[in-house]
Design a protein around this motif. Structure first.
Motif, mmCIF file in Angstrom:
data_model
loop_
_atom_site.group_PDB
_atom_site.id
_atom_site.type_symbol
_atom_site.label_atom_id
_atom_site.label_comp_id
_atom_site.label_asym_id
_atom_site.label_seq_id
_atom_site.Cartn_x
_atom_site.Cartn_y
_atom_site.Cartn_z
ATOM 1 N N LEU A 573 32.981 82.965 17.313
ATOM 2 C CA LEU A 573 33.994 82.251 18.232
ATOM 3 C C LEU A 573 33.904 82.473 19.596
ATOM 4 O O LEU A 573 33.733 81.595 20.447
ATOM 5 C CB LEU A 573 35.468 82.076 17.860
ATOM 6 N N LEU A 574 33.733 83.813 19.744
ATOM 7 C CA LEU A 574 33.462 84.134 21.323
ATOM 8 C C LEU A 574 31.994 83.770 21.920
ATOM 9 O O LEU A 574 31.939 83.333 22.808
ATOM 10 C CB LEU A 574 33.637 85.579 21.406
ATOM 11 N N GLU A 575 31.018 83.839 20.813
ATOM 12 C CA GLU A 575 29.781 83.886 21.257
ATOM 13 C C GLU A 575 29.413 82.351 21.289
ATOM 14 O O GLU A 575 28.530 81.884 22.311
ATOM 15 C CB GLU A 575 28.736 84.434 20.218
ATOM 16 N N THR A 582 37.769 80.564 28.186
ATOM 17 C CA THR A 582 38.202 79.548 27.314
ATOM 18 C C THR A 582 38.606 79.693 26.110
ATOM 19 O O THR A 582 39.047 78.817 25.341
ATOM 20 C CB THR A 582 36.953 78.408 27.273
ATOM 21 N N THR A 583 38.851 81.182 25.772
ATOM 22 C CA THR A 583 39.204 81.610 24.322
ATOM 23 C C THR A 583 39.947 82.848 24.462
ATOM 24 O O THR A 583 39.997 83.808 25.307
ATOM 25 C CB THR A 583 38.104 81.757 23.643
ATOM 26 N N ASP A 584 40.989 82.921 23.449
ATOM 27 C CA ASP A 584 41.734 84.150 23.585
ATOM 28 C C ASP A 584 40.926 85.422 22.784
ATOM 29 O O ASP A 584 41.839 86.672 22.560
ATOM 30 C CB ASP A 584 43.283 84.002 23.254
ATOM 31 N N ILE A 667 43.292 79.819 17.803
ATOM 32 C CA ILE A 667 42.369 80.997 18.773
ATOM 33 C C ILE A 667 41.401 80.667 19.361
ATOM 34 O O ILE A 667 41.404 80.859 20.836
ATOM 35 C CB ILE A 667 41.799 81.981 17.686
ATOM 36 N N LYS A 668 40.471 79.560 19.259
ATOM 37 C CA LYS A 668 39.215 79.216 19.889
ATOM 38 C C LYS A 668 39.663 78.248 21.036
ATOM 39 O O LYS A 668 39.404 78.360 22.281
ATOM 40 C CB LYS A 668 38.409 78.431 18.914
#
Length: 820
Positions: A573-575, A582-584, A667-668
């Motif tokens: 999700l982070l990548e 924009t994400t936690d 989360i995203k």
């Protein structure tokens, strides 16, 4: 016997001296053998578990990589690999280098004895040992230490198992069991599995392994093989159970796609490197387009020439050996052959293996064994040829020698024209110039000329086979030594172990936070170019993979072998997020310091340091035959995240989500506030507080802890969820106020405890059931083995002299074997 013993001591002293000479620089200077995985995974991991053991704690858990993951269960860590005991008595860096060199000595020693057991001559054993140990394949494996360790023990496993079969010996069966266990603990699981395939093949088809003598005893073969693997599963359960649990819980547990599984397949063009070391240099982009698991497979003309002689003059088992060689080569070619796709679909477990180039181990081992047998076939051919046959053999050798001499002379005379012709399709690059390729070509022809002249002298009876073998051994040692010289990279020890500005910033933070590096930063080259890329700064400044372990800096990333699937989901999700703000995910991962490849415009991110211009390979330039990629420039930036979640936080609200898709969307897309709400998969049940009155405010106080144990005291002003940044991996157990407590999976990957108002004494400990059950099974298996040994010993003694005489008579009836 004394003469043979002196010759053996001299032989292995010379072999040890050759290995020491090859690694002399690594063993005589304050440097680290640190190429690729050695510096970014193996040495940091070894340093971690070694220091953990010295502190009196068993290294079950690694809290520094991927937000925390098992350490002992990771087979590649080699915690209980027996040769690693040397590390307790030697300086870490020197001991690490020495263990690498030691395995090349062991590999040659074991191959020599395997060839001798297969009825090969001493010269054949030495030629095979040199080819196997100093060949490019094994030297390539030094960068993947676990594979090197397991590959070195493979010939010993086959040697001991062959002896156990031929002598029907329970003692050699136990020796085989010990060798199989050591090879498994070495950590190269693919090499281990390939070796066991050969063991089963040896039991099923013993005659194809050049095993003369009486007909095989099939009941004994079946009993030995089944007993071997049953005992292995029992005695090795202490490592097998945790390892299998880690595989099952990892993102690798469901297997790779065909594209992922066949990345780094050997190509047909790569086979040219058997004669020419990296003839077609692949440019900076080869890491992403071509196989990169093997640096070299160079063997030279002598083993390949002896291989051709074996298939020309060898025994009736040539077809079987050719089939084994061809099948192994098909596996190594991977996606370049349609058969691998069929095997990928029908063979269980093959989808779990990446990089088909690993299967070249089988090709390399068979090539080296047949090279030794080729020498024996040549000697036998020369000795049995009549007076008319030997001149023909001599003429053939001299004709080939004249042809090679003419080719070499032409290449030298027309060097300028040849170089211009070659540079047209393949541009010359500094790392591998056509001048170097021409040098390798000339060296190849010189060695081939000397070999052919030696064969002519042998055919003419001008030299004896004994002296011819010695001369060939010297030529092979020189050719492999020089052809593969420099196939390792050295880091200055002090430069590698030092800190850096980025590391110092992370280490000085009093709170236990993590770091994270953007994948573009990890792939970047520093301004000075490729030469500078090889220095230790690459590791420190970029928090590269598992290197932060060296300085006990906690990392959200690490070396990707077996990554806990929920953590891997968050990293994906982070990548895939357009920007980190924009994400936690970063906040959930407890990341405070992040290296990013472009400016971040957000009040939550504070710029701490600029690293200067770096370069990264871009896509391949269109139509360029040399495949040199474009290069773009950027400046890595170190940011501090202002409002990240701490290692432990008291969260006032809990929200139950219905499934992974809803959880991932929240989360995203930043659909919840992680400091106020924790996402759970089921409703929590609160634990009662330890104090009669609730405190006025929430507070967490950390106590003493270790890598596998966390202790803290939580004061809750009301019902709270204690969110911990440790992954919710199977095996973690919690006690609240001395009573067992339920650990809930929170925010997809982490641990949470439900606490009532009041003060709570909390203790979390990693005590995996897989390890405890494995120890119990291994203990019972060992006890059963010892009781069985005692029973058979007593039974044998009860037979008296008659039984002993019968056993000795039976042994005398078997054909004599090489005693080693």
């Amino acid at each position: 016997m004394r003469k043979g013993r002196r010759q053996g001591i001299l032989l292995w002293s010379m072999w040890g001296g050759l290995v020491l000479a090859y690694f002399a620089e690594a063993l005589s200077r304050p440097v680290l053998l640190g190429e690729r995985d050695l510096s970014s995974f193996f040495f940091p991991t070894v340093k971690l578990w070694l220091e953990t053991l010295r502190l009196g704690e068993f290294p079950l858990w690694n809290p520094y990589s991927f937000a925390g993951q098992p350490l002992f269960a990771s087979l590649q860590a080699g915690v209980l690999y027996p040769p690693n005991a040397l590390l307790f008595f030697l300086p870490p860096v020197f001991g690490f280098n020495l263990i690498i060199a030691l395995h090349f000595f062991l590999a040659g020693w074991f191959v020599y004895h395997l060839v001798r057991e297969l009825e090969g001559s001493p010269a054949a054993g030495i030629l095979a040992a040199l080819s196997f140990s100093l060949g490019g394949f094994l030297l390539s494996l030094h960068t993947v230490l676990s594979s090197l360790q397991s590959a070195a023990w493979a010939p010993l496993v086959l040697f001991l198992f062959l002896r156990a079969l031929r002598r029907e010996s329970k003692v050699y069966g136990l020796f085989t069991l010990a060798a199989v266990l050591v090879q498994f603990l070495g950590g190269g699981i693919e090499i281990f599995l390939m070796t066991q395939v050969l063991v089963v093949n040896l039991a099923a088809f013993p005659r194809f392994w050049n095993t003369p003598g009486d007909r095989p005893s099939w009941p004994w073969h079946l009993k030995l093989t089944c007993g071997l693997y049953l005992l292995f599963l029992g005695l090795g359960a202490f490592q097998i159970f945790p390892f299998w649990e880690m595989v099952r819980e990892s993102s690798r547990g469901s297997g790779f796609s065909f594209e992922q599984a066949t990345r780094w397949s050997l190509s047909l063009k790569d086979l040219g490197n058997l004669l020419f070391p990296d003839f077609f240099w692949r440019g900076m982009g080869y890491y992403y387009e071509d196989q990169n698991w093997l640096k070299s497979i160079y063997l030279g003309c002598i083993p390949l020439g002896l291989l051709s002689i074996y298939f020309r003059y060898g025994g009736g088992r040539r077809a079987w050996w050719a089939g084994l060689l061809l099948f192994s080569l098909v596996l190594a070619l991977g996606r370049h052959t349609p058969l691998y796709g069929v095997l990928y679909r029908i063979v269980p477990g093959l989808s779990l293996i990446r990089y088909p180039a690993k299967f070249f181990f089988l090709v390399h081992l068979v090539l080296c064994l047949l090279a030794g047998f080729g020498w024996d076939a040549l000697v036998k051919k020369i000795r049995t040829s009549d007076e008319r046959g030997r001149p023909g053999f001599k003429r053939m050798a001299l004709t080939l020698a004249l042809a090679l001499a003419g080719l070499t002379l032409a290449a030298l005379l027309f060097q300028t024209a040849v170089m211009e012709y070659l540079r047209t399709p393949y541009s010359e690059v500094p790392a591998r110039t056509w001048t170097a390729n021409l040098h390798n070509l000339v060296r190849l022809t010189v060695v081939a000329l000397l070999v052919l002249i030696s064969l002519a002298l042998l055919a003419d009876r001008k030299i004896s086979p004994a002296w011819g073998g010695r001369w060939l051994i010297v030529l092979l040692a020189a050719d492999l030594f020089l052809g593969n010289w420099g196939e390792y990279r050295l880091f200055d020890r002090e430069a590698y172990l030092k800190t850096s500005p980025n590391l110092e910033i992370a280490k000085k933070d009093r709170e236990l936070y993590r770091v994270y590096s953007h994948r573009q930063v990890l792939k970047a080259l520093v301004p000075a170019g490729e030469r500078e890329w090889r220095t230790a700064d690459f590791h420190q400044e970029r928090f590269y993979l598992d290197y932060p372990l060296v300085h006990r800096v906690r990392n959200a990333l690490g070396f990707q072998v077996l990554v806990f699937k929920p953590i891997r989901d968050l990293l994906v999700l982070l990548e895939t997020a357009p920007r980190p703000d924009t994400t936690d995910v970063l906040r959930l991962l407890n990341v405070k310091y992040i290296l990013w490849s472009e400016p971040i415009v957000s009040p939550d991110f504070r710029l701490v340091r600029r690293m200067g211009p770096h370069y990264i390979p871009g896509p391949k330039q269109g139509g360029r035959p040399d495949r040199t990629p474009e290069v773009r420039s950027f400046e890595p930036l170190l940011y501090e995240i202002r409002h990240t979640l701490p290692r432990a936080a008291l969260i006032p609200e809990a929200r139950v989500v219905s499934g992974e898709r809803e959880l991932g969307d929240l989360i995203k897309g930043r659909g919840f506030e992680p400091e106020r709400t924790v996402l759970l998969e089921e409703p929590p049940v609160l634990s009662q507080g330890g104090a009669s009155a609730a405190p006025l405010r929430d507070e967490i106080r950390w106590g003493a802890g270790t890598n596998t144990r966390l202790e803290l005291e939580a004061s809750c002003a009301g019902p709270r969820m204690l969110l911990l940044s440790e992954p919710d991996y199977p095996g973690w157990q919690a006690r609240v106020n001395g009573k067992p407590a339920r650990i809930y999976r929170a925010n997809h990957a982490f641990q949470a405890l439900a606490l009532g108002a009041g003060t709570h004494a909390i203790r979390l400990e990693y005590r995996p059931a897989s390890f405890r059950w494995g120890l119990a099974v291994s203990g019972m298996s060992l006890l059963s083995l010892l009781l069985g040994a005692v029973f058979f010993r007593v039974r044998k003694q009860g037979l008296g002299p008659e039984g002993d005489a019968e056993e000795r008579a039976g042994f005398r009836d078997r054909p004599e074997r090489y005693s080693g």
